[in-house]
Design an enzyme around this catalytic site. Structure first.
Site, PDB file in Angstrom:
ATOM      1  N   ASN A   1      -2.216 -12.591   2.556  1.00 48.85           N
ATOM      2  CA  ASN A   1      -2.773 -11.272   2.271  1.00 48.85           C
ATOM      3  C   ASN A   1      -3.063 -11.242   0.777  1.00 48.85           C
ATOM      4  O   ASN A   1      -2.150 -11.121  -0.032  1.00 48.85           O
ATOM      5  CB  ASN A   1      -1.763 -10.183   2.673  1.00 48.85           C
ATOM      6  CG  ASN A   1      -2.247  -8.791   2.309  1.00 48.85           C
ATOM      7  OD1 ASN A   1      -3.377  -8.609   1.857  1.00 48.85           O
ATOM      8  ND2 ASN A   1      -1.386  -7.806   2.500  1.00 48.85           N
ATOM      9  N   TRP A   2      -4.335 -11.400   0.454  1.00 53.19           N
ATOM     10  CA  TRP A   2      -4.710 -11.470  -0.967  1.00 53.19           C
ATOM     11  C   TRP A   2      -4.582 -10.117  -1.668  1.00 53.19           C
ATOM     12  O   TRP A   2      -4.629 -10.057  -2.894  1.00 53.19           O
ATOM     13  CB  TRP A   2      -6.158 -11.969  -1.113  1.00 53.19           C
ATOM     14  CG  TRP A   2      -6.388 -13.387  -0.693  1.00 53.19           C
ATOM     15  CD1 TRP A   2      -5.457 -14.270  -0.184  1.00 53.19           C
ATOM     16  CD2 TRP A   2      -7.631 -14.103  -0.731  1.00 53.19           C
ATOM     17  NE1 TRP A   2      -6.055 -15.476   0.094  1.00 53.19           N
ATOM     18  CE2 TRP A   2      -7.392 -15.408  -0.236  1.00 53.19           C
ATOM     19  CE3 TRP A   2      -8.932 -13.771  -1.130  1.00 53.19           C
ATOM     20  CZ2 TRP A   2      -8.397 -16.368  -0.137  1.00 53.19           C
ATOM     21  CZ3 TRP A   2      -9.928 -14.724  -1.033  1.00 53.19           C
ATOM     22  CH2 TRP A   2      -9.668 -16.021  -0.538  1.00 53.19           C
ATOM     23  N   LYS A   3      -4.486  -9.057  -0.893  1.00 57.56           N
ATOM     24  CA  LYS A   3      -4.453  -7.694  -1.456  1.00 57.56           C
ATOM     25  C   LYS A   3      -5.674  -7.476  -2.363  1.00 57.56           C
ATOM     26  O   LYS A   3      -6.727  -8.048  -2.082  1.00 57.56           O
ATOM     27  CB  LYS A   3      -3.113  -7.440  -2.159  1.00 57.56           C
ATOM     28  CG  LYS A   3      -1.940  -7.745  -1.220  1.00 57.56           C
ATOM     29  CD  LYS A   3      -0.603  -7.254  -1.695  1.00 57.56           C
ATOM     30  CE  LYS A   3       0.465  -7.620  -0.666  1.00 57.56           C
ATOM     31  NZ  LYS A   3       1.796  -7.132  -1.023  1.00 57.56           N
TER      32      LYS A   3
ATOM     33  N   HIS B   1      -0.153  -1.961   6.923  1.00 56.24           N
ATOM     34  CA  HIS B   1       0.602  -2.492   5.785  1.00 56.24           C
ATOM     35  C   HIS B   1       1.283  -1.333   5.049  1.00 56.24           C
ATOM     36  O   HIS B   1       0.705  -0.248   4.918  1.00 56.24           O
ATOM     37  CB  HIS B   1      -0.324  -3.258   4.839  1.00 56.24           C
ATOM     38  CG  HIS B   1       0.444  -4.086   3.855  1.00 56.24           C
ATOM     39  ND1 HIS B   1       1.028  -3.537   2.740  1.00 56.24           N
ATOM     40  CD2 HIS B   1       0.768  -5.395   3.856  1.00 56.24           C
ATOM     41  CE1 HIS B   1       1.670  -4.493   2.080  1.00 56.24           C
ATOM     42  NE2 HIS B   1       1.536  -5.631   2.734  1.00 56.24           N
TER      43      HIS B   1
ATOM     44  N   GLU C   1       1.648  -0.729   2.043  1.00 58.54           N
ATOM     45  CA  GLU C   1       0.879  -0.196   0.905  1.00 58.54           C
ATOM     46  C   GLU C   1      -0.171   0.804   1.386  1.00 58.54           C
ATOM     47  O   GLU C   1      -0.449   1.797   0.713  1.00 58.54           O
ATOM     48  CB  GLU C   1       0.257  -1.360   0.117  1.00 58.54           C
ATOM     49  CG  GLU C   1       1.331  -2.119  -0.660  1.00 58.54           C
ATOM     50  CD  GLU C   1       1.043  -3.595  -0.887  1.00 58.54           C
ATOM     51  OE1 GLU C   1      -0.112  -4.029  -0.753  1.00 58.54           O
ATOM     52  OE2 GLU C   1       2.012  -4.330  -1.195  1.00 58.54           O
TER      53      GLU C   1
ATOM     54  N   GLU D   1       7.730  -6.518   7.665  1.00 61.09           N
ATOM     55  CA  GLU D   1       7.742  -6.622   6.202  1.00 61.09           C
ATOM     56  C   GLU D   1       8.654  -5.541   5.630  1.00 61.09           C
ATOM     57  O   GLU D   1       8.235  -4.386   5.494  1.00 61.09           O
ATOM     58  CB  GLU D   1       6.325  -6.424   5.641  1.00 61.09           C
ATOM     59  CG  GLU D   1       5.314  -7.439   6.126  1.00 61.09           C
ATOM     60  CD  GLU D   1       4.172  -7.617   5.134  1.00 61.09           C
ATOM     61  OE1 GLU D   1       3.919  -8.767   4.754  1.00 61.09           O
ATOM     62  OE2 GLU D   1       3.559  -6.626   4.707  1.00 61.09           O
TER      63      GLU D   1
ATOM     64  N   GLY E   1       6.752  -8.118  -2.952  1.00 65.47           N
ATOM     65  CA  GLY E   1       6.409  -8.238  -4.366  1.00 65.47           C
ATOM     66  C   GLY E   1       7.580  -8.055  -5.310  1.00 65.47           C
ATOM     67  O   GLY E   1       7.397  -7.900  -6.509  1.00 65.47           O
TER      68      GLY E   1
ATOM     69  N   SER F   1       8.067 -11.456  -0.244  1.00 64.62           N
ATOM     70  CA  SER F   1       8.534 -12.489  -1.188  1.00 64.62           C
ATOM     71  C   SER F   1       8.817 -13.829  -0.516  1.00 64.62           C
ATOM     72  O   SER F   1       9.744 -14.544  -0.893  1.00 64.62           O
ATOM     73  CB  SER F   1       9.753 -11.992  -1.967  1.00 64.62           C
ATOM     74  OG  SER F   1       9.412 -10.852  -2.744  1.00 64.62           O
TER      75      SER F   1
ATOM     76  N   GLY G   1       1.965 -12.581   0.496  1.00 63.85           N
ATOM     77  CA  GLY G   1       1.184 -11.903  -0.532  1.00 63.85           C
ATOM     78  C   GLY G   1       0.971 -12.815  -1.732  1.00 63.85           C
ATOM     79  O   GLY G   1       0.113 -13.696  -1.725  1.00 63.85           O
ATOM     80  N   GLY G   2       1.780 -12.621  -2.750  1.00 62.20           N
ATOM     81  CA  GLY G   2       1.622 -13.339  -4.018  1.00 62.20           C
ATOM     82  C   GLY G   2       1.407 -14.842  -3.882  1.00 62.20           C
ATOM     83  O   GLY G   2       0.505 -15.421  -4.516  1.00 62.20           O
TER      84      GLY G   2
HETATM   85  P1  13P Z   1       4.609 -10.673  -1.316  1.00 59.96           P
HETATM   86  O1  13P Z   1       4.602 -11.998  -0.589  1.00 59.96           O
HETATM   87  O2  13P Z   1       3.840 -10.687  -2.573  1.00 59.96           O
HETATM   88  O3  13P Z   1       5.987 -10.113  -1.431  1.00 59.96           O
HETATM   89  O4  13P Z   1       3.793  -9.655  -0.341  1.00 59.96           O
HETATM   90  C1  13P Z   1       4.113  -9.599   0.989  1.00 59.96           C
HETATM   91  C2  13P Z   1       3.092  -8.765   1.661  1.00 59.96           C
HETATM   92  O5  13P Z   1       3.013  -7.567   1.445  1.00 59.96           O
HETATM   93  C3  13P Z   1       2.171  -9.423   2.586  1.00 59.96           C
HETATM   94  O6  13P Z   1       1.430  -8.504   3.306  1.00 59.96           O
END
Ligand code: 13P
Length: 251
Positions: free
Chosen positions: A9-11, A96, A98, A168, A174, A214, A235-236
């Site tokens: 997930n590149w966000k 998600h 967010e 999640e 994050g 994470s 994510g990251g």
């Molecule tokens: P991180 O891997 O950056 O913690 O993000 C997880 C995430 O929200 C994937 O959708």
């Protein structure tokens, strides 16, 4: 049997050029040897068509990170499930935390989004998970149960069989805090039990439940080795091809 999947997930990261370069790099890294799991990259909308095009015929599938709760019309700035589908993307990340926290996406809105995604033959990757206070109060099971019941347990058994779930924990996203493999296994098993209760054991056994929060090359193997953890939503660590590849290699 259910599939193991590593999804990125590149966000809201990467310009179009940077995203295309990242997808190309990943494609090259994966070309030598077929991975032991499905691989998906969740890009911003503007990357979808280009990334779908350049990954065509490779193992990499493409996901949007959102799609609208309306079919079409006067909804300035929105992107419909049909539009996502027309880019060549096959998946859409929905629910998600967010989106829930910053854009007011309610249970009801998410229910509509899931229905429209399925109607347009996109596979929803539906995210659930509790915030820190809920975990501290021991309410995580209750929270994920309510999220499932309100937005996806309305689906027919056939349609539910098409979706992917991602657990999640919001406190792990994050933050560098990861659920321990035990915590992940415990709640994934609970989620699978809920699915079994609603749709039967076979559907439950066939549902892929990904872990997100994470997840990185250092902890992926231990997390994925749990019987009810079928991969990750990353994510990251999905923003660097080598790190994402290392997570894929955990399978
Ligand atoms: P991180 O891997 O950056 O913690 O993000 C997880 C995430 O929200 C994937 O959708």
């Amino acid at each position: 049997m259910r599939k193991n999947i590593v999804a990125g997930n590149w966000k809201m990261n990467k310009t179009l050029q940077e995203g295309v370069a990242l997808a190309n790099e990943l494609k090259e890294l994966l070309a030598a040897k077929a991975p032991n799991c499905g691989v998906i990259v969740g890009t911003p909308f503007i990357h979808l068509a280009s990334v779908a095009d350049l990954t065509k015929g490779s193992v990499i599938k493409v996901a949007a990170q959102n799609s609208a709760d309306k079919e079409s019309g006067a909804y300035t700035g929105e992107i419909s499930a049909a539009m996502v589908k027309s880019t060549g993307a096959e998946y859409v990340i929905l629910g998600h935390s967010e989106r829930r926290a910053y854009y007011g996406e309610t249970y009801e809105i998410l229910k509509e989004k899931v229905l429209l995604a399925l109607k347009n033959e996109l596979t929803p990757i539906f995210c659930i998970g509790e915030v820190k206070e809920e975990r501290e109060a021991g309410k995580q099971n209750e929270v994920v149960k309510a999220q499932l019941e309100a937005s996806v347990f309305n689906l027919s058994k056939e349609d539910f069989g098409k979706i992917v779930l991602a657990y999640e924990p919001v406190w792990a996203i994050g933050t560098g805090l990861t659920a321990t493999p035990q915590q992940a296994q415990e709640i994934h098993a609970y989620i699978r039990g809920l699915i079994a209760g609603k749709y039967g054991k076979e559907t439950a056994e066939n549902t892929s439940i990904l872990y997100g929060g994470s997840c990185n090359p250092g902890n992926a193997k231990e997390l994925f080795s749990n019987p009810d953890v079928d991969g990750g939503l990353i994510g990251g660590a999905s923003l660097k091809a080598a790190d994402f590849k290392a997570i894929i290699d955990a399978f």
